[in-house]
Design a protein around this motif. Structure first.
Motif, PDB file in Angstrom:
ATOM      1  N   GLU A  71      42.023  41.124  50.928  1.00 56.41           N
ATOM      2  CA  GLU A  71      41.347  41.556  50.057  1.00 56.41           C
ATOM      3  C   GLU A  71      41.884  42.957  49.307  1.00 56.41           C
ATOM      4  O   GLU A  71      42.639  43.693  49.884  1.00 56.41           O
ATOM      5  CB  GLU A  71      39.906  42.074  50.546  1.00 56.41           C
ATOM      6  CG  GLU A  71      39.136  41.043  51.176  1.00 56.41           C
ATOM      7  CD  GLU A  71      38.453  40.271  50.051  1.00 56.41           C
ATOM      8  OE1 GLU A  71      38.000  40.814  49.221  1.00 56.41           O
ATOM      9  OE2 GLU A  71      38.461  38.956  50.526  1.00 56.41           O
ATOM     10  N   LEU A  72      41.619  42.831  47.945  1.00 57.82           N
ATOM     11  CA  LEU A  72      42.181  43.989  46.887  1.00 57.82           C
ATOM     12  C   LEU A  72      41.361  45.348  47.462  1.00 57.82           C
ATOM     13  O   LEU A  72      40.211  45.343  47.290  1.00 57.82           O
ATOM     14  CB  LEU A  72      42.119  43.808  45.489  1.00 57.82           C
ATOM     15  CG  LEU A  72      43.022  42.640  45.118  1.00 57.82           C
ATOM     16  CD1 LEU A  72      43.018  42.597  43.702  1.00 57.82           C
ATOM     17  CD2 LEU A  72      44.583  43.197  45.633  1.00 57.82           C
ATOM     18  N   GLU A  73      41.997  46.612  47.683  1.00 63.37           N
ATOM     19  CA  GLU A  73      41.420  47.623  48.027  1.00 63.37           C
ATOM     20  C   GLU A  73      41.119  48.592  47.192  1.00 63.37           C
ATOM     21  O   GLU A  73      40.385  49.494  46.894  1.00 63.37           O
ATOM     22  CB  GLU A  73      41.981  48.411  49.444  1.00 63.37           C
ATOM     23  CG  GLU A  73      42.128  47.332  50.395  1.00 63.37           C
ATOM     24  CD  GLU A  73      42.885  47.840  51.636  1.00 63.37           C
ATOM     25  OE1 GLU A  73      43.581  49.051  51.510  1.00 63.37           O
ATOM     26  OE2 GLU A  73      42.960  47.316  52.626  1.00 63.37           O
ATOM     27  N   SER A  74      41.947  48.496  46.143  1.00 63.14           N
ATOM     28  CA  SER A  74      42.276  49.549  44.848  1.00 63.14           C
ATOM     29  C   SER A  74      41.227  49.051  43.714  1.00 63.14           C
ATOM     30  O   SER A  74      41.007  47.839  43.579  1.00 63.14           O
ATOM     31  CB  SER A  74      43.520  49.829  44.413  1.00 63.14           C
ATOM     32  OG  SER A  74      44.011  48.759  44.086  1.00 63.14           O
ATOM     33  N   ASP A  75      40.758  50.059  43.078  1.00 65.35           N
ATOM     34  CA  ASP A  75      39.774  49.632  41.928  1.00 65.35           C
ATOM     35  C   ASP A  75      40.745  49.185  40.683  1.00 65.35           C
ATOM     36  O   ASP A  75      41.833  49.922  40.294  1.00 65.35           O
ATOM     37  CB  ASP A  75      39.067  50.801  41.331  1.00 65.35           C
ATOM     38  CG  ASP A  75      38.121  50.892  40.421  1.00 65.35           C
ATOM     39  OD1 ASP A  75      37.489  49.631  40.058  1.00 65.35           O
ATOM     40  OD2 ASP A  75      38.175  51.773  39.556  1.00 65.35           O
ATOM     41  N   PRO A  76      40.498  48.089  40.131  1.00 69.30           N
ATOM     42  CA  PRO A  76      41.045  47.553  38.840  1.00 69.30           C
ATOM     43  C   PRO A  76      41.284  48.468  37.965  1.00 69.30           C
ATOM     44  O   PRO A  76      42.522  48.733  37.385  1.00 69.30           O
ATOM     45  CB  PRO A  76      40.448  46.344  38.607  1.00 69.30           C
ATOM     46  CG  PRO A  76      39.765  45.924  39.458  1.00 69.30           C
ATOM     47  CD  PRO A  76      39.389  47.150  40.355  1.00 69.30           C
ATOM     48  N   GLU A  77      40.411  49.406  37.779  1.00 71.55           N
ATOM     49  CA  GLU A  77      40.519  50.215  36.382  1.00 71.55           C
ATOM     50  C   GLU A  77      41.390  51.365  36.969  1.00 71.55           C
ATOM     51  O   GLU A  77      42.169  51.969  35.901  1.00 71.55           O
ATOM     52  CB  GLU A  77      39.024  50.958  36.157  1.00 71.55           C
ATOM     53  CG  GLU A  77      38.183  50.142  35.707  1.00 71.55           C
ATOM     54  CD  GLU A  77      38.411  49.627  34.113  1.00 71.55           C
ATOM     55  OE1 GLU A  77      39.059  50.573  33.455  1.00 71.55           O
ATOM     56  OE2 GLU A  77      38.203  48.717  33.922  1.00 71.55           O
ATOM     57  N   GLU A  78      41.542  51.946  37.970  1.00 70.44           N
ATOM     58  CA  GLU A  78      42.534  52.922  38.717  1.00 70.44           C
ATOM     59  C   GLU A  78      43.980  52.479  38.511  1.00 70.44           C
ATOM     60  O   GLU A  78      45.032  53.036  37.949  1.00 70.44           O
ATOM     61  CB  GLU A  78      42.127  53.263  39.959  1.00 70.44           C
ATOM     62  CG  GLU A  78      42.942  54.340  40.569  1.00 70.44           C
ATOM     63  CD  GLU A  78      42.780  54.486  42.003  1.00 70.44           C
ATOM     64  OE1 GLU A  78      43.589  54.806  42.818  1.00 70.44           O
ATOM     65  OE2 GLU A  78      41.328  54.683  42.330  1.00 70.44           O
TER      66      GLU A  78
END
Length: 104
Positions: A71-78
């Motif tokens: 699972e991706l843990e970081s925010d796509p905007e970030e």
């Protein structure tokens, strides 16, 4: 000039194409295409709901051992904010993986 069978067949085909084009144009100008599209979407949507209610949820297929899933843990905007033009210029390309296969 006497029409040959080939000429008559060609004229018939052209006539059918012209009549079809006129029918499509008349339907489009009357707004019937949008109506038919909405009717079709409604019908398909109702059948999809019926199917979803009557069929059990499919079981997920096992993931092969050579596939990485996380699972991706970081925010796509970030992440998109990080990749400024300056950071893109300083980025190093990934090493291309080498795959070696032996055939018997």
């Amino acid at each position: 000039m006497i029409p040959t069978p080939r000429t008559l067949i060609s004229a018939g085909i052209v006539g059918v194409i012209v009549v079809g084009g006129v029918a499509v144009a008349a339907t489009a100008s009357a707004g019937r295409i949008e109506f038919e599209q909405q009717r079709l979407l409604k019908t398909v949507g109702e059948k999809a709901v019926e199917t979803a209610e009557t069929t059990p949820a499919p079981t997920p297929e096992p993931v092969p051992s050579n596939v990485v899933v996380r699972e991706l843990e970081s925010d796509p905007e970030e992440v998109s904010g990080y990749w400024t033009p300056e950071n893109l210029e300083q980025a190093e390309p990934m090493e291309i993986p080498r795959v070696e296969v032996e055939l018997n």
